[in-house]
Write a protein that holds these residues in place. Structure first.
Motif, PDB file in Angstrom:
ATOM      1  N   GLU A 114       0.854  -1.193   0.000  1.00 54.87           N
ATOM      2  CA  GLU A 114       0.000   0.000   0.000  1.00 54.87           C
ATOM      3  C   GLU A 114       0.889   1.242   0.000  1.00 54.87           C
ATOM      4  N   VAL A 115       0.566   2.183  -0.865  1.00 55.80           N
ATOM      5  CA  VAL A 115       1.232   3.488  -0.837  1.00 55.80           C
ATOM      6  C   VAL A 115       0.240   4.506  -0.289  1.00 55.80           C
ATOM      7  N   MET A 116       0.603   5.120   0.834  1.00 56.67           N
ATOM      8  CA  MET A 116      -0.223   6.140   1.470  1.00 56.67           C
ATOM      9  C   MET A 116       0.235   7.505   0.956  1.00 56.67           C
ATOM     10  N   VAL A 117      -0.654   8.201   0.281  1.00 56.64           N
ATOM     11  CA  VAL A 117      -0.324   9.487  -0.335  1.00 56.64           C
ATOM     12  C   VAL A 117      -0.782  10.611   0.592  1.00 56.64           C
ATOM     13  N   PHE A 177       5.491   2.290  -5.792  1.00 58.01           N
ATOM     14  CA  PHE A 177       4.804   1.018  -6.027  1.00 58.01           C
ATOM     15  C   PHE A 177       5.754  -0.010  -6.643  1.00 58.01           C
ATOM     16  N   TRP A 178       6.555   0.426  -7.615  1.00 58.89           N
ATOM     17  CA  TRP A 178       7.484  -0.492  -8.256  1.00 58.89           C
ATOM     18  C   TRP A 178       8.511  -1.012  -7.247  1.00 58.89           C
ATOM     19  N   ASN A 179       9.005  -0.142  -6.392  1.00 56.85           N
ATOM     20  CA  ASN A 179       9.984  -0.554  -5.386  1.00 56.85           C
ATOM     21  C   ASN A 179       9.383  -1.545  -4.390  1.00 56.85           C
ATOM     22  N   LEU A 180       8.134  -1.304  -3.983  1.00 53.96           N
ATOM     23  CA  LEU A 180       7.457  -2.243  -3.102  1.00 53.96           C
ATOM     24  C   LEU A 180       7.298  -3.596  -3.778  1.00 53.96           C
ATOM     25  N   TYR A 181       6.870  -3.561  -5.032  1.00 51.76           N
ATOM     26  CA  TYR A 181       6.644  -4.799  -5.780  1.00 51.76           C
ATOM     27  C   TYR A 181       7.925  -5.599  -5.930  1.00 51.76           C
ATOM     28  N   ARG A 182       9.023  -4.915  -6.218  1.00 53.09           N
ATOM     29  CA  ARG A 182      10.295  -5.608  -6.419  1.00 53.09           C
ATOM     30  C   ARG A 182      10.863  -6.140  -5.102  1.00 53.09           C
ATOM     31  N   ALA A 183      10.831  -5.328  -4.051  1.00 51.81           N
ATOM     32  CA  ALA A 183      11.440  -5.729  -2.777  1.00 51.81           C
ATOM     33  C   ALA A 183      10.573  -6.751  -2.030  1.00 51.81           C
ATOM     34  N   ARG A 184       9.249  -6.542  -2.057  1.00 54.10           N
ATOM     35  CA  ARG A 184       8.293  -7.482  -1.469  1.00 54.10           C
ATOM     36  C   ARG A 184       8.549  -7.720   0.023  1.00 54.10           C
ATOM     37  N   ASP A 185       8.974  -6.674   0.729  1.00 50.36           N
ATOM     38  CA  ASP A 185       9.188  -6.828   2.166  1.00 50.36           C
ATOM     39  C   ASP A 185       8.280  -5.894   2.963  1.00 50.36           C
ATOM     40  N   ASP A 186       8.461  -4.587   2.830  1.00 52.30           N
ATOM     41  CA  ASP A 186       7.583  -3.642   3.523  1.00 52.30           C
ATOM     42  C   ASP A 186       6.181  -3.700   2.935  1.00 52.30           C
ATOM     43  N   ILE A 187       5.191  -3.558   3.801  1.00 51.35           N
ATOM     44  CA  ILE A 187       3.797  -3.555   3.351  1.00 51.35           C
ATOM     45  C   ILE A 187       3.382  -2.149   2.929  1.00 51.35           C
ATOM     46  N   HIS A 188       3.846  -1.143   3.658  1.00 54.15           N
ATOM     47  CA  HIS A 188       3.386   0.219   3.449  1.00 54.15           C
ATOM     48  C   HIS A 188       4.535   1.150   3.057  1.00 54.15           C
TER      49      HIS A 188
END
Length: 230
Positions: free
Chosen positions: A187-190, A215-226
């Motif tokens: 989730e990206v909180m704006v 979003f891309w960084n979250l998808y690639r790393a797959r560790d942090d939720i937010h």
């Protein structure tokens, strides 16, 4: 294997930037929204950049409509690798002191009911993908903070704030439920207005590209939720 991202709630701003970012990284892009002209313009813009894209009109607040659209995505673009939920309506039940209380349901239909229906429908694809993901756009009005609560009241976006809070909780629970299945939830909180979005009145300070990169960084790393972007 070909990858497909479904962008629900497509329009100018965040969803457009996410579509372009993931498309540039090799994803086919399925655009979902009610506005057929926005979808057509989005497909044309992505196609001009060499990105495979297609439009699938649907109502994000209606589980039947969203499930039907996802079925058409599979038929047209193949299995779903990532689901990006960007649908919201900040105009519903803006002032809880004067709005019809029943109208509040509509905000949850978009933020929670539609999202959950989409996840349930896409889940077999997301599990099979091995790198499947649910990516959720949210707003800082959903944070539990007295100052933010006061801003939501003053700006008359109280219904949106409640929906964002529920969506934030849902993101956490989806992550807990789907992580054992190999499906990532991010989730990206704006926290602020986004340049080029429908709500940009000229004073927006946040770049949609920055959010897409988050979003891309979250998808690639797959560790942090937010992640929080301000």
């Amino acid at each position: 294997m070909a990858k497909t991202i479904v962008v629900v709630g497509y329009g100018p701003g965040i969803s457009s930037a996410v579509a372009q970012k993931f498309g540039a990284e090799g994803f086919a892009v399925a655009l979902v929204a009610r506005n057929a002209q926005k979808l057509a313009d989005g497909v044309a813009a992505l196609t001009a950049k060499g990105i495979k894209a297609a439009a699938f009109p649907a109502d994000a607040s209606d589980p039947v409509s969203i499930r039907a659209a996802l079925g058409k995505v599979r038929a047209g673009l193949g299995p779903i690798t990532a689901l990006h939920w960007n649908a919201f309506d900040g105009a519903i039940a803006g002032d809880l002191m004067s709005s019809d209380a029943v109208m509040l349901r509509a905000t949850f239909d978009i933020a929670v009911v539609g999202l959950l229906a989409a996840v349930q429908d896409a889940l077999p694809d997301l599990e099979a993908a091995k790198d499947g993901a649910v990516l959720i756009t949210n707003g800082a009005f959903g944070e539990n903070n007295p100052q933010i609560d006061a801003m939501a009241v003053g700006m008359k976006v109280m219904g949106l704030a409640l929906a964002n809070a529920a969506k934030h909780k849902l993101a956490g629970m989806l992550s807990a439920a789907l992580k054992p299945k190999g499906v990532y939830v991010g989730e990206v909180m704006v926290a602020g207005l986004v340049k080029g979005s429908a709500s940009d009145n000229g004073g927006a300070t946040i770049s949609a590209d920055t959010i897409a990169e988050a979003f891309w960084n979250l998808y690639r790393a797959r560790d942090d939720i937010h992640a929080r972007v301000s």
